[in-house]
Design an enzyme around this catalytic site. Structure first.
Site, PDB file in Angstrom:
ATOM      1  N   GLU A  47     -51.118   1.057   2.597  1.00  0.00           N
ATOM      2  CA  GLU A  47     -50.425   0.047   2.065  1.00  0.00           C
ATOM      3  C   GLU A  47     -51.495  -0.574   0.986  1.00  0.00           C
ATOM      4  OE1 GLU A  47     -48.199  -3.847   3.755  1.00  0.00           O
ATOM      5  OE2 GLU A  47     -50.023  -3.378   4.797  1.00  0.00           O
ATOM      6  N   CYS A  72     -35.530  -1.075  15.039  1.00  0.00           N
ATOM      7  CA  CYS A  72     -34.118  -1.573  14.659  1.00  0.00           C
ATOM      8  C   CYS A  72     -33.961  -2.343  13.366  1.00  0.00           C
ATOM      9  CB  CYS A  72     -33.455  -2.647  15.984  1.00  0.00           C
ATOM     10  SG  CYS A  72     -34.031  -4.356  15.782  1.00  0.00           S
ATOM     11  N   CYS A  90     -38.808  -8.195  20.192  1.00  0.00           N
ATOM     12  CA  CYS A  90     -37.781  -8.347  18.749  1.00  0.00           C
ATOM     13  C   CYS A  90     -36.355  -9.070  19.616  1.00  0.00           C
ATOM     14  CB  CYS A  90     -37.263  -6.887  18.485  1.00  0.00           C
ATOM     15  SG  CYS A  90     -35.866  -6.926  17.260  1.00  0.00           S
ATOM     16  N   CYS A 103     -38.828  -5.318  12.711  1.00  0.00           N
ATOM     17  CA  CYS A 103     -38.928  -4.523  13.945  1.00  0.00           C
ATOM     18  C   CYS A 103     -38.744  -3.291  13.463  1.00  0.00           C
ATOM     19  CB  CYS A 103     -37.779  -4.917  14.734  1.00  0.00           C
ATOM     20  SG  CYS A 103     -37.538  -3.737  16.254  1.00  0.00           S
ATOM     21  N   ASP A 154     -50.018  -4.971  14.912  1.00  0.00           N
ATOM     22  CA  ASP A 154     -50.499  -3.857  13.943  1.00  0.00           C
ATOM     23  C   ASP A 154     -49.763  -2.614  14.117  1.00  0.00           C
ATOM     24  OD1 ASP A 154     -52.644  -5.731  13.160  1.00  0.00           O
ATOM     25  OD2 ASP A 154     -53.936  -5.326  14.961  1.00  0.00           O
ATOM     26  N   ASP A 199     -52.231   1.073   9.262  1.00  0.00           N
ATOM     27  CA  ASP A 199     -52.476  -0.314   8.695  1.00  0.00           C
ATOM     28  C   ASP A 199     -53.914  -0.788   8.886  1.00  0.00           C
ATOM     29  OD1 ASP A 199     -51.463  -3.008   8.307  1.00  0.00           O
ATOM     30  OD2 ASP A 199     -51.991  -3.632  10.376  1.00  0.00           O
TER      31      ASP A 199
HETATM   32 ZN   LIG Z   1     -35.831  -4.630  17.060  1.00  0.00          ZN
END
Ligand SMILES: [Zn+2]
Length: 367
Positions: free
Chosen positions: A240, A296, A312, A293, A322, A157
């Site tokens: 990216e 998950c 999260c 996240c 980051d 990133d």
């Molecule tokens: Zn999560």
């Protein structure tokens, strides 16, 4: 001068005359008194200047016809005497003899070598930069090197304060340019007040060019070291696709971003990946890498730039903003991205990435 003469002639003509015609004109102009001195110079770089102009025109025409990808190419422009100058010598215009470089009609040079040439060079370009420094730049063929990578893959990133954040938790701070930057701006204000064509103005211009060189050298050094490290250590590198040109229009960030040279970094990583036999992937900048996240796959949505850490609400894990983005970049690039449609709030989480760009796996990671 050859470039400018040929460009002036091309602009004055109804149709671009082409390389052969311009080359013919060059031979004739050498017979005139004003351009007689061109006979004292090797004809190789003069022909090369015409070839460069030819390439510039062809790129411009192709761009107009839509045959060329990427940004629109502008027509070639006149060169200034005070800007960087270059002369390219091809095979029959130069030779390397031990430590010495022979240039046609110039003679032997004793350059300071930054490294040994890996193979026989096919051309050399002599560059004089705006601060009056001279460089020799050789074109050489390089064989790919094979070094085993320590890691499978890494997502990176790119940011402003921290230049690069890796998915393995490592980060790279960019050098501090602000001191040089302040001095450049001060000198530029001075330059603006000075009389055009004056000696003092010329001196200020040189000082600015030297400062710019210092900044550019520091940046290049940093980017080379970082890109080599990243490519050596990882088999697959994922970046990216950043809309740099769009961001530079934002005046507040422009200096920081253009100084940091994200684009330069990408070019270096891509070239070195090829050299080391690595896989280089760029993922779409529309991937919501900072909104999901990395553990998950829960989508929490857009975050204000000020928010540096996120907890999260779905799995409870805490993330550095980051690092989380870097992990998501790696997951998307390696085809293990969480499908945001699965966990996100309905209607707001359509992925806009090209299906060919990545194959997404729609399985939730269990913690
Ligand atoms: Zn999560």
């Amino acid at each position: 001068m050859v470039w400018n003469d040929a460009l002036a002639l091309s602009k004055a003509s109804k149709k671009y005359p082409g390389y052969n015609a311009l080359s013919g004109v060059l031979t004739l102009t050498k017979k005139t008194e004003a351009r007689e001195w061109l006979k004292d110079v090797s004809s190789v770089p003069l022909q090369q200047a015409l070839k460069n102009l030819d390439t510039a025109y062809k790129s411009f025409f192709d761009s107009c016809k839509g045959k060329r990808k990427g940004k629109k190419v502008k027509p070639p422009r006149f060169k200034k005497k005070t800007n960087a100058q270059s002369a390219t010598f091809t095979k029959n215009g130069f030779s390397v003899q031990g430590e010495q470089v022979y240039l046609a009609k110039i003679g032997n040079l004793n350059p300071i070598w930054s490294r040994d040439l890996p193979s026989d060079p096919s051309s050399v370009t002599v560059i004089k930069d705006a601060a009056n420094r001279y460089f020799l730049s050789f074109v050489v063929e390089v064989e790919p090197v094979s070094i085993a990578a320590k890691n499978q893959s890494v997502g990176i990133d790119l940011g402003i304060k921290t230049f690069a954040f890796m998915s393995n938790g490592e980060k790279a701070q960019s050098p501090n340019y602000s001191k040089h930057d302040r001095k450049v701006r001060k000198l530029q204000r001075k330059l603006a007040k000075q009389v055009k064509g004056s000696n003092r103005r010329h001196k200020t211009r040189l000082r600015i060019a030297k400062k710019h060189n210092r900044i550019a050298d520091t940046r290049k050094d940093f980017l080379h070291k970082l890109s080599t490290k990243v490519v050596r250590e990882n088999q697959s590198i994922i970046l990216e696709d950043l809309n740099v040109s769009g961001m530079v229009k934002n005046r507040k960030l422009s200096r920081a971003i253009s100084l940091q040279g994200w684009r330069e970094f990408r070019v270096l990583v891509e070239a070195k990946s090829e050299k080391f036999g690595r896989q280089f992937t760029v993922i779409s900048r529309w991937e919501p890498t900072s909104q999901i996240c990395s553990d998950c796959g829960f989508r929490w949505g857009k975050l204000d730039l000020k928010v540096r850490t996120v907890t999260c609400v779905s799995c409870g894990s805490e993330h550095d903003r980051d690092e989380n983005a870097a992990k998501n970049i790696e997951q998307v690039g390696t085809g293990h991205g969480h499908d945001s449609k699965w966990t996100g709030r309905a209607g707001k989480t359509t992925s806009v990435a090209q299906p060919v760009e990545l194959s997404r796996i729609t399985v939730l990671k269990q913690r």
